[in-house]
Design a protein around this motif. Sequence first.
Motif, short mmCIF file in Angstrom:
data_model
loop_
_atom_site.label_atom_id
_atom_site.label_comp_id
_atom_site.label_asym_id
_atom_site.label_seq_id
_atom_site.Cartn_x
_atom_site.Cartn_y
_atom_site.Cartn_z
N SER A 53 0.59 -1.42 -0.03
CA SER A 53 -0.20 -0.13 0.09
C SER A 53 0.94 1.54 -0.01
O SER A 53 0.63 2.69 -0.53
CB SER A 53 -1.22 -0.24 0.97
OG SER A 53 -1.94 -0.93 1.17
N THR A 58 4.36 1.79 -0.98
CA THR A 58 4.48 2.00 -2.65
C THR A 58 3.50 2.33 -3.66
O THR A 58 4.14 2.62 -4.54
CB THR A 58 5.48 0.44 -2.57
OG1 THR A 58 4.45 -0.91 -2.61
CG2 THR A 58 6.89 0.02 -1.73
N GLN A 59 2.38 1.50 -3.41
CA GLN A 59 1.35 2.38 -4.53
C GLN A 59 1.55 3.85 -4.36
O GLN A 59 0.92 4.63 -5.49
CB GLN A 59 -0.02 1.39 -4.57
CG GLN A 59 0.18 -0.26 -4.48
CD GLN A 59 -1.26 -0.49 -4.28
OE1 GLN A 59 -2.07 -0.22 -3.59
NE2 GLN A 59 -1.33 -1.76 -4.32
#
Length: 73
Positions: A68, A70-71
């Motif tokens: 989450s 890194t998104q």
Amino acid sequence: MQNADLFEVIERHPTKVSGAWVFRGTRVPVTALFENLKDGASIDQFLEWFPGVTREQVEVLLDRALASLTQIA
């Protein structure tokens, strides 16, 4: 990692621990993991203190949290 993986290891019910997210099959709040890690506990210590929680549950939760973040970046 898919959302289904996450919901296989955590759950939330209005009548269980005031509706907080808990590790599936336990009454251990998910926040307990993050609070203990923040306070310097290791994953092994957490698992020792909360024997109903499995290493797989912790790893899926941490992997999903990382994914989450890194998104967002």
